[in-house]
Design an enzyme around this catalytic site. Structure first.
Site: not given
Ligand code: F6R
Length: 614
Positions: A2, A27, A76, A102-103, A486, A490, A493, A509, A609
């Protein structure tokens, strides 16, 4: 999560707020709203729209809604679907009080029941609406803005950042912060409030990062800050570096692609940063000789991509420093009992430095009287401010919701940190530090070279073929397993594909039952001969079941390469840096699949983000 932007001054709050919201859309982007106090009438006016900020801009076009005090929000969703009724701002019944938030208000259920019994009715499914009705309820029986705000905040539990507009106090924005970020941009004759300083960067760089459990009465002429107990608080604004505040695509189609291509520079800047860390600067991190000599176990606490970076780095600290390492997901770590950690150091890893799960874990460790150390990318973040010691990763501002360059910067800095600690422990000579920096510089060249070699092939040949598949299996082993995780994250996401990720040895297994021609298997190799040979076995198991194999291998790994349907071959780097050498093309593969599928790459659905709710 948010985005909040508020303005109080002489100008048009709508212009400032809408331009600020554009910079915070990362956000959250499922709905948006704007409210202001109209200067001539003193009335509270508002507009809301479902969808991206653009829908709100269209709605406001041609309308005269404006005033010199205003607030906006991009949402969000946490409580209730993305509808206009659930979009912020939320209001008191007579629409004289408006709140953006926000929260999460954890006790909103109890508060809502009580307010309903008192005769209040609710028009949204959100937790936020209770704040508007609480203000109304308190203002019926109390006067004095400070007293009113205090009486409201003492009833709220959870993590929240909110901005409140009140017709009765038309010159004020009330900004409230508890465990969710909120900052105030200070300027002459006008002030800004936002969840991220990027929102007002072009107007001021003097920023008051509100302390936890505080509220501010923000007027055109200045800001008064108070603790939740009502005590006035002094503050010194921080001057924020401009490079933190804005970022452009610089000709790239997406921020994600630009950020993928920035990684060579990020690696080089990590090395430059490490070279400048004098003995004094090092001491400030908290890894003093005494701490390091006593160190038996490192705990990394992080979420998502940052946790994957820590899982790769675990191999560095185990192999270079002979320190046992545990990597804990912050959302789970919160439920663990904290005892017996006399010889342990906790390292919190976060790009944003605001992730609620990680931040609350840090606070819990701090409250248990243990030392906290963080690796964050944003210098002005809450984690940087609250840790006993910290180091800054060198990714610079990352805009794309899917993390790319921050992952690389974390792994690279942790590689150096492992050597720096080994030196402090007397395990390696000083030369080893220079050698490790040289390893990272070689890696930087390889990183970009393989991307340049494969980019066009991935974009025009490979990705259109693989975008046709809906399910994938990703395999790694030892240090390449977290990289496989990872890569899987990606692809989920940004391409919204189902990916199951396994340690290659686990395939037999159970998951091998899923292998068939319609489920491609991606396999990430390593530069350890023994582990490499075992990966050949896993690849053969896949081939024997007519599985389609995409292999990320190193030069000379011919036996593995021969089993691939598609292969990416990477030059040798130091074995522990193998996963990073594959990172760039792995990211390009996921980026181009999402691009072929036509998805919103920089702002994928359902994500935001900075995850500032637990
Ligand atoms: C994936 C991504 C999220 C962040 C996670 C932690 O691409 O961006 O999985 O890595 O939300 O965020 P930070 O690193 O800001 O604590």
């Amino acid at each position: 999560m948010c985005g909040i932007v508020g303005y109080v001054g002489r100008g048009s709050s709508r212009a400032f707020v809408m331009s600020g919201l554009e910079h915070l859309e990362y956000r959250g982007y499922d709905s948006a709203g704007f409210a202001c106090i109209e200067s001539a009438s003193g009335k509270l006016l508002f507009a809301k729209a479902v969808g991206s900020l653009h829908s709100l801009v269209r709605k406001l076009d041609g309308s005269s809604i404006d005033g010199s005090v205003g607030v906006g929000h991009t949402r969000w969703a946490t409580h209730g679907a993305a509808t206009e009724l659930n979009a912020h701002p939320h209001f008191s019944a007579d629409k004289t009080i408006s709140v953006v938030h926000n929260g999460i208000i954890e006790n909103y259920g109890v508060l809502k029941q009580r307010l309903i019994q008192q005769g209040y009715s609710f028009s949204s499914e959100t937790d936020t609406e209770v704040i508007a009705h609480l203000f109304d309820e308190v203002m019926q029986r109390m006067s004095g803005l400070e007293q009113v705000v205090q009486a409201v905040v003492e009833q709220l539990q959870g993590a929240f950042a909110c901005v409140v507009l009140l017709e009765r106090y038309p010159d004020y924005l009330v900004a409230i912060r508890r465990r969710s970020p909120l900052c105030i941009g200070l300027s002459s004759g006008q002030q800004f409030v936002a969840s991220d300083a990027a929102a007002f960067a072009e107007h001021t760089r003097d920023v008051l990062f509100m302390p936890d459990s505080s509220y501010a009465l923000v007027e055109r002429a200045g800001v008064r800050l108070f603790s939740f107990a009502g005590l006035p608080l002094d503050y010194v604004p921080m001057r924020v570096d401009a490079q933190w505040l804005r970022s452009t695509k610089e000709g790239f189609e997406h921020f994600m692609l630009k950020e993928i291509y920035e990684q060579k520079r990020v690696l080089q800047e990590t090395v430059a940063f490490c070279s400048t860390l004098s003995q004094d600067a090092w001491k400030q991190t908290g890894f003093s000789a005494e701490v390091v000599h006593d160190l038996r176990e490192l705990f990394f606490v992080a979420c998502g991509t940052s946790a994957h970076a820590a899982q790769i780095a675990a191999f560095f600290f185990e192999q270079i420093d002979q320190i046992r390492v545990s990597v804990e997901l912050a959302s789970e770590f919160r439920h663990r009992a904290l005892f017996g950690f006399d010889h342990s150091v906790f390292v919190f890893l976060s790009q944003s430095g605001e992730t609620a799960d990680t931040l609350e874990s840090l606070r819990a460790v701090h409250e248990a009287g243990l030392r906290t150390f963080s690796l964050v990318n944003v210098p002005q973040s809450t984690m940087a401010r609250e840790s006993d010691g910290h180091l800054l990763t060198q990714a610079k501002r990352e805009v794309s919701v899917a993390s790319t360059k921050s992952f690389t910067s974390q792994v690279a800095l942790l590689y150096w940190l492992a050597f720096r600690i080994a030196y402090e422990k007397g395990l390696v000579p000083q030369d080893a530090l220079a050698e490790c920096q040289q390893d990272l510089l070689v890696l930087a060249e390889v990183f970009e070279e393989v991307m340049e070699r494969y980019d066009s092939f991935i974009a025009h040949d490979w990705a259109p073929r693989y975008a046709a598949y809906e399910k994938f299996i990703f395999l790694g082993r030892q240090i390449s397993y977290p990289l496989a995780r990872e890569a899987a994250l990606k692809l989920k996401e940004i391409a919204y594909c189902f990916v199951d990720c396994y340690q290659a040895g686990e395939l037999k297994h159970g998951p091998i039952a899923l292998v068939e021609p319609r489920v491609p298997v991606f396999l990430f190799s390593v530069l350890d001969e023994g582990v490499y040979r075992k990966l050949i076995g896993s690849a053969q198991e896949v081939k024997a079941r007519e599985g389609r194999l995409v292999i990320f291998a190193f030069e000379g790994q011919d036996e593995l390469i021969a089993l691939a349907d598609d292969v990416f071959i990477i030059p040798h780097v130091k074995p522990l840096l193998g996963p990073l050498a594959m990172t760039g093309i792995m990211q390009l593969c996921t980026y181009h699949i999402a691009r072929v599928l036509g998805h919103s790459i920089d702002k994928p659905r359902n994500l935001a983000k900075s995850v500032t709710v637990e």
